[in-house]
Write an enzyme that holds these catalytic residues in place. Structure first.
Site, PDB file in Angstrom:
ATOM      1  N   ARG A   3       0.831  -1.198   0.000  1.00 56.05           N
ATOM      2  CA  ARG A   3       0.000   0.000   0.000  1.00 56.05           C
ATOM      3  C   ARG A   3       0.862   1.243   0.000  1.00 56.05           C
ATOM      4  O   ARG A   3       1.791   1.363   0.805  1.00 56.05           O
ATOM      5  CB  ARG A   3      -0.918   0.013   1.233  1.00 56.05           C
ATOM      6  CG  ARG A   3      -1.894   1.173   1.248  1.00 56.05           C
ATOM      7  CD  ARG A   3      -2.824   1.129   2.440  1.00 56.05           C
ATOM      8  NE  ARG A   3      -2.167   1.524   3.677  1.00 56.05           N
ATOM      9  CZ  ARG A   3      -2.825   1.903   4.773  1.00 56.05           C
ATOM     10  NH1 ARG A   3      -4.134   1.896   4.797  1.00 56.05           N
ATOM     11  NH2 ARG A   3      -2.164   2.240   5.863  1.00 56.05           N
ATOM     12  N   THR A  62      -1.162   7.654  -0.874  1.00 55.90           N
ATOM     13  CA  THR A  62      -2.427   7.562  -1.625  1.00 55.90           C
ATOM     14  C   THR A  62      -3.326   6.442  -1.138  1.00 55.90           C
ATOM     15  O   THR A  62      -4.514   6.402  -1.476  1.00 55.90           O
ATOM     16  CB  THR A  62      -2.139   7.318  -3.117  1.00 55.90           C
ATOM     17  OG1 THR A  62      -1.534   6.020  -3.280  1.00 55.90           O
ATOM     18  CG2 THR A  62      -1.202   8.383  -3.672  1.00 55.90           C
ATOM     19  N   ASP A  84       4.208  -5.814  10.732  1.00 58.85           N
ATOM     20  CA  ASP A  84       5.290  -5.459  11.658  1.00 58.85           C
ATOM     21  C   ASP A  84       5.178  -6.256  12.949  1.00 58.85           C
ATOM     22  O   ASP A  84       6.188  -6.689  13.521  1.00 58.85           O
ATOM     23  CB  ASP A  84       5.245  -3.971  11.974  1.00 58.85           C
ATOM     24  CG  ASP A  84       5.706  -3.115  10.807  1.00 58.85           C
ATOM     25  OD1 ASP A  84       6.235  -3.674   9.836  1.00 58.85           O
ATOM     26  OD2 ASP A  84       5.521  -1.880  10.871  1.00 58.85           O
TER      27      ASP A  84
END
Length: 210
Positions: free
Chosen positions: A103, A107, A204
């Site tokens: 991603r 945007t 993460d």
């Protein structure tokens, strides 16, 4: 599009531990696997089966087995990999494909950087694994990708979803055969496109930052 939000105390309990920022990566990975197995039970209610005759120690009887062509499980890299083991534990005969998507943090639009899927998915049931349904960009792109290859119906399994993401997927898929299974439908997205209250960045927390 059908939306199913799982309502089970074990799912809620595991989600509570996942949300806690103090939960370390090894525990996070183990709980994700357990949670996905519970969600997979809900997601596979409509998996295609066929009759098969077997011999028990007492007599012959007719049961069912997973029908051909076998279901295809597609984790969206990288965070979807943390869900794969929990899914195939429940559906070990499924085949596995991969979609790599990232991603753009400005945007929020997805880009596909890798794919390993059959060229022809005609008459295949596909199960997409993506921990977080936030804006819906990555999941929507993955669903489009699978239908473009000939998939007949797609079930997406997400640990958490935001209302904005659900609405975006519903608008995008139209009348195509899509089912969305969520561990929880959270409150909203924040200005950075993260789910609130959420659990942070699933990738993460599964694997650490790169």
């Amino acid at each position: 599009m059908r939306v199913h939000v799982a309502d089970h105390p074990l799912i809620t309990h595991k989600l509570t531990v996942l949300r806690d920022k103090r939960t370390p990566s090894p525990v996070f990975r183990q709980l994700t696997e357990e949670l996905v197995t519970l969600l997979a039970y809900e997601a596979t209610r409509a998996v295609r089966v066929e009759d098969v005759e077997i011999q028990t120690p007492v007599t012959t009887t007719v049961g069912v087995r997973i029908a051909d062509p076998k279901p295809l499980v597609v984790p969206i890299l990288r965070a979807g990999l943390g869900m794969l083991e929990g899914m195939v534990k429940l559906l070990p005969t499924a085949e596995v494909g991969f979609l790599g998507m990232a991603r753009n943090e400005e945007t929020f639009e997805p880009t596909t950087y890798a794919e390993r899927l059959p060229e022809d998915l005609s008459d295949r049931q596909c199960f997409v694994l993506d921990p977080m349904l936030a804006t819906g960009g990555s999941l929507g792109a993955a669903i489009d990708f699978l239908f473009a290859r000939g998939a007949q119906d797609v079930t997406a399994i997400c640990i958490l979803g935001a209302p904005e993401g659900v609405a975006a997927i519903e608008k995008q898929v139209g009348d195509r055969d899509v089912t969305l299974v969520l561990g929880s439908l959270d409150e909203r997205l924040n200005e950075k496109g993260y789910i609130v209250p959420g659990l942070g960045d699933a990738g993460d927390r599964l694997y650490g930052t790169v």
